[in-house]
Design a protein around this motif. Structure first.
Motif, short mmCIF file in Angstrom:
data_model
loop_
_atom_site.label_atom_id
_atom_site.label_comp_id
_atom_site.label_asym_id
_atom_site.label_seq_id
_atom_site.Cartn_x
_atom_site.Cartn_y
_atom_site.Cartn_z
N LYS A 51 -19.47 -55.03 63.88
CA LYS A 51 -18.36 -54.87 64.82
C LYS A 51 -17.20 -54.18 64.12
N ALA A 52 -16.52 -53.35 64.88
CA ALA A 52 -15.33 -52.69 64.35
C ALA A 52 -14.13 -53.62 64.51
N GLN A 56 -9.59 -50.82 62.87
CA GLN A 56 -10.44 -49.64 62.87
C GLN A 56 -10.46 -48.97 64.23
N ARG A 57 -10.48 -49.77 65.31
CA ARG A 57 -10.46 -49.19 66.65
C ARG A 57 -9.17 -48.43 66.91
N GLU A 58 -8.04 -49.01 66.45
CA GLU A 58 -6.75 -48.35 66.64
C GLU A 58 -6.68 -47.05 65.85
N GLN A 59 -7.20 -47.07 64.64
CA GLN A 59 -7.19 -45.88 63.81
C GLN A 59 -8.08 -44.79 64.42
N ALA A 61 -8.75 -44.43 67.62
CA ALA A 61 -8.07 -43.93 68.81
C ALA A 61 -6.97 -42.95 68.44
N GLN A 62 -6.24 -43.22 67.38
CA GLN A 62 -5.19 -42.30 66.93
C GLN A 62 -5.81 -40.98 66.47
N GLN A 63 -6.93 -41.07 65.79
CA GLN A 63 -7.57 -39.86 65.30
C GLN A 63 -8.09 -39.02 66.47
N ARG A 64 -8.66 -39.66 67.48
CA ARG A 64 -9.14 -38.92 68.65
C ARG A 64 -7.99 -38.24 69.37
N ALA A 65 -6.84 -38.91 69.44
CA ALA A 65 -5.69 -38.35 70.14
C ALA A 65 -5.09 -37.17 69.38
N SER A 66 -5.15 -37.22 68.05
CA SER A 66 -4.51 -36.17 67.26
C SER A 66 -5.45 -35.00 66.95
N THR A 67 -6.74 -35.13 67.21
CA THR A 67 -7.69 -34.07 66.92
C THR A 67 -7.79 -33.12 68.11
N PRO A 68 -7.53 -31.83 67.90
CA PRO A 68 -7.65 -30.89 69.02
C PRO A 68 -9.12 -30.66 69.38
#
Length: 96
Positions: A51-52, A56-59, A61-68
């Motif tokens: 399980k994450a 880790q889930r928050e990190q 989500a932030q990475q998905r939001a910041s990746t074009p």
């Protein structure tokens, strides 16, 4: 965090060891193939059951939001057929 990475690496190592054992076993060694299949299934189960953490889930989500999003020319859907075509042409050239 590091222990979760180590656990995932060990699970992937189990999967790889299972595949290698199952594929490279001789035709007469049925029990070795079954052992490889057992290693493969146990590695998959071990990897899926982890399980994450909320951190880790928050990190992620932030990475998905910041990746074009990727461009069309970066897509594997474009390059896999191109690579397959090049390999096919080279193999036909080498065969003749």
């Amino acid at each position: 965090m590091k222990s979760s990475i180590v656990k995932r690496i060990l699970a992937i190592a189990l999967i790889v060891a299972g595949v290698v054992t199952a594929v490279l076993a001789s035709k007469d060694a049925g029990s070795v193939r079954w052992m490889g299949l057992f290693l493969l299934v146990s590695g998959i189960y071990f990897l899926v059951s982890q399980k994450a953490s909320p951190e880790q889930r928050e990190q992620a989500a932030q990475q998905r939001a910041s990746t074009p999003p990727i461009k069309w020319y970066q897509s594997p859907i474009v390059w896999v057929p191109v690579a397959a075509l090049i390999i096919a042409l080279v193999s036909l050239y080498v065969a003749n």
